[in-house]
Design an enzyme around this catalytic site. Structure first.
Site, PDB file in Angstrom:
ATOM      1  N   LYS A  10       8.726  -5.208   2.721  1.00  0.00           N
ATOM      2  CA  LYS A  10       8.794  -4.862   4.154  1.00  0.00           C
ATOM      3  C   LYS A  10       7.453  -5.183   4.812  1.00  0.00           C
ATOM      4  CE  LYS A  10       5.993  -1.098   4.162  1.00  0.00           C
ATOM      5  NZ  LYS A  10       4.673  -1.060   4.703  1.00  0.00           N
ATOM      6  N   ASP A 136       8.459   5.540   1.629  1.00  0.00           N
ATOM      7  CA  ASP A 136       9.033   4.259   2.070  1.00  0.00           C
ATOM      8  C   ASP A 136      10.358   3.918   1.377  1.00  0.00           C
ATOM      9  OD1 ASP A 136       6.995   3.748   3.817  1.00  0.00           O
ATOM     10  OD2 ASP A 136       5.897   2.398   2.481  1.00  0.00           O
TER      11      ASP A 136
HETATM   12  P1  ATP Z   1       3.295   0.902   0.439  1.00  0.00           P
HETATM   13  O1  ATP Z   1       3.344  -0.255   1.376  1.00  0.00           O
HETATM   14  O2  ATP Z   1       4.625   1.648   0.294  1.00  0.00           O
HETATM   15  O3  ATP Z   1       2.119   1.815   0.637  1.00  0.00           O
HETATM   16  P2  ATP Z   1       2.141  -0.814  -1.516  1.00  0.00           P
HETATM   17  O4  ATP Z   1       2.779  -2.148  -1.308  1.00  0.00           O
HETATM   18  O5  ATP Z   1       0.794  -0.631  -0.882  1.00  0.00           O
HETATM   19  O6  ATP Z   1       3.135   0.308  -1.027  1.00  0.00           O
HETATM   20  P3  ATP Z   1       2.921  -0.816  -4.286  1.00  0.00           P
HETATM   21  O7  ATP Z   1       2.973  -2.272  -4.589  1.00  0.00           O
HETATM   22  O8  ATP Z   1       4.208  -0.109  -4.132  1.00  0.00           O
HETATM   23  O9  ATP Z   1       1.975  -0.519  -3.036  1.00  0.00           O
HETATM   24  O10 ATP Z   1       2.061  -0.170  -5.483  1.00  0.00           O
HETATM   25  C1  ATP Z   1       1.290   0.999  -5.356  1.00  0.00           C
HETATM   26  C2  ATP Z   1       1.042   1.587  -6.755  1.00  0.00           C
HETATM   27  O11 ATP Z   1       2.287   2.049  -7.278  1.00  0.00           O
HETATM   28  C3  ATP Z   1       0.517   0.564  -7.744  1.00  0.00           C
HETATM   29  O12 ATP Z   1      -0.845   0.792  -7.942  1.00  0.00           O
HETATM   30  C4  ATP Z   1       1.317   0.782  -9.029  1.00  0.00           C
HETATM   31  O13 ATP Z   1       0.521   1.250 -10.089  1.00  0.00           O
HETATM   32  C5  ATP Z   1       2.347   1.840  -8.704  1.00  0.00           C
HETATM   33  N1  ATP Z   1       3.733   1.397  -9.018  1.00  0.00           N
HETATM   34  C6  ATP Z   1       4.688   2.175  -9.540  1.00  0.00           C
HETATM   35  N2  ATP Z   1       5.843   1.493  -9.676  1.00  0.00           N
HETATM   36  C7  ATP Z   1       5.625   0.248  -9.231  1.00  0.00           C
HETATM   37  C8  ATP Z   1       6.443  -0.913  -9.132  1.00  0.00           C
HETATM   38  N3  ATP Z   1       7.723  -0.929  -9.537  1.00  0.00           N
HETATM   39  N4  ATP Z   1       5.899  -2.026  -8.593  1.00  0.00           N
HETATM   40  C9  ATP Z   1       4.604  -1.993  -8.159  1.00  0.00           C
HETATM   41  N5  ATP Z   1       3.793  -0.942  -8.252  1.00  0.00           N
HETATM   42  C10 ATP Z   1       4.276   0.187  -8.790  1.00  0.00           C
END
Ligand code: ATP
Length: 287
Positions: A10, A136
């Protein structure tokens, strides 16, 4: 039996923080939409009563810290499911990037297991389970475009923006969402005009959308990581129509209407940033 589910990323077309709540969360108002950069989740039924997770990226946890594991576990507990599942996550969405990769993996796992285990749950049921995993996840259960309120878990679907290209560029840093929110000075925020953005989307007014892109977390992330602000400036200079940081960053996206410009912007950014993607908006929500 085995099924594969797409878990798309997203972006935030707007992100406003209204105030800090008594429970410590921030009350937000965000417009989120889905792009066709996606992880793939393969779900394989296991006779044994256990959840196995394997991830193509070494640094994503493959145990109960993985949000896809948590999704499977919640369903198993709530519906007393005695079967197991092996979850293989093929990661394409950069991690800790502001693109909700983990949340989307959890949402895709909920949708996929609903089919695999023939639970017959509605998207509303799955979204409410998803909310227990992360703010989210509910949005990612529905997909499409939505206004998210509360701490991000109350979803009001809206029309989709007109089709366009989205260029994503992620500098080689991971941003902690919690840290960015902790540093945000809520009383100094210049708020978004969320209603104006919704009106522009509903009119399919591409220029109106570009003019109203706004994320109140940008200043915090820019002050911590000046390279994010630099990428935003470069993307604008290379010719994107509208540019914004997604979520708490560090990914910056640019909206581009003319296909002929996409290559120029992509190649310009690739000169100094390794993770650059040119994708399309996905207008249809999940059914
Ligand atoms: P958001 O935009 O919802 O804040 P994000 O894109 O910044 O999310 P994610 O890629 O979801 O962040 O990852 C955040 C943390 O979640 C990572 O440091 C990771 O260790 C943990 N995590 C747990 N499950 C997953 C997964 N399936 N894929 C990626 N990261 C994951």
């Amino acid at each position: 039996m085995k099924i594969s589910v797409k878990a798309p990323a997203k972006i935030n077309l707007s992100l406003d923080v209204l105030h800090k709540r008594e429970d410590g969360f921030h009350e937000v108002e965000m417009i989120m939409t889905t792009v066709d950069l996606a992880d793939r989740i393969d779900l394989l039924e296991l006779k044994e009563d256990k959840i196995l997770v394997e991830v193509s990226e070494g640094f994503v946890p493959n145990d109960s810290r993985n949000l896809a594991y948590q999704a499977a576990d919640k369903l198993k507990q709530r519906y007393h499911i005695k079967k197991g599942v092996s979850i293989y996550i093929s990661k394409n969405i950069p991690v800790a990037a502001g693109l909700a990769g983990g949340s989307s993996d959890a949402a895709a796992t909920l949708r996929g297991l609903n089919d695999l285990w023939e639970l017959g749950l509605s998207l509303d049921d799955l979204a409410s389970i998803g909310t227990e995993i992360g703010s989210d996840v509910a949005f990612c259960v529905y997909g499409g475009t939505a206004l998210a309120t509360g701490r991000g878990e109350i979803i009001h679907s809206i029309a989709s923006p007109p089709p366009c290209w989205v260029i994503l560029a992620k500098p080689p840093i991971g941003v902690s969402t919690a840290d960015v929110y902790r540093r945000l000075q809520v009383d100094k925020i210049q708020h978004c005009d969320t209603q104006k953005m919704i009106a522009a989307i509903e009119r399919k007014d591409y220029k109106g959308i570009c003019d109203n892109l706004h994320n109140v977390l940008e200043d915090v992330t820019f002050s911590l990581y000046p390279q994010v602000e630099h990428i935003k400036a470069q993307m604008k200079r290379f010719g994107a129509d509208g540019v914004l940081m997604s979520g708490s960053g560090p990914t910056v996206f640019g909206l581009v209407e003319k296909e002929s410009r996409v290559h120029r912007i992509y190649n310009g950014l690739r000169g100094f940033c390794k993770d650059v993607y040119a994708v399309r908006l996905i207008s249809h929500p999940h059914s």
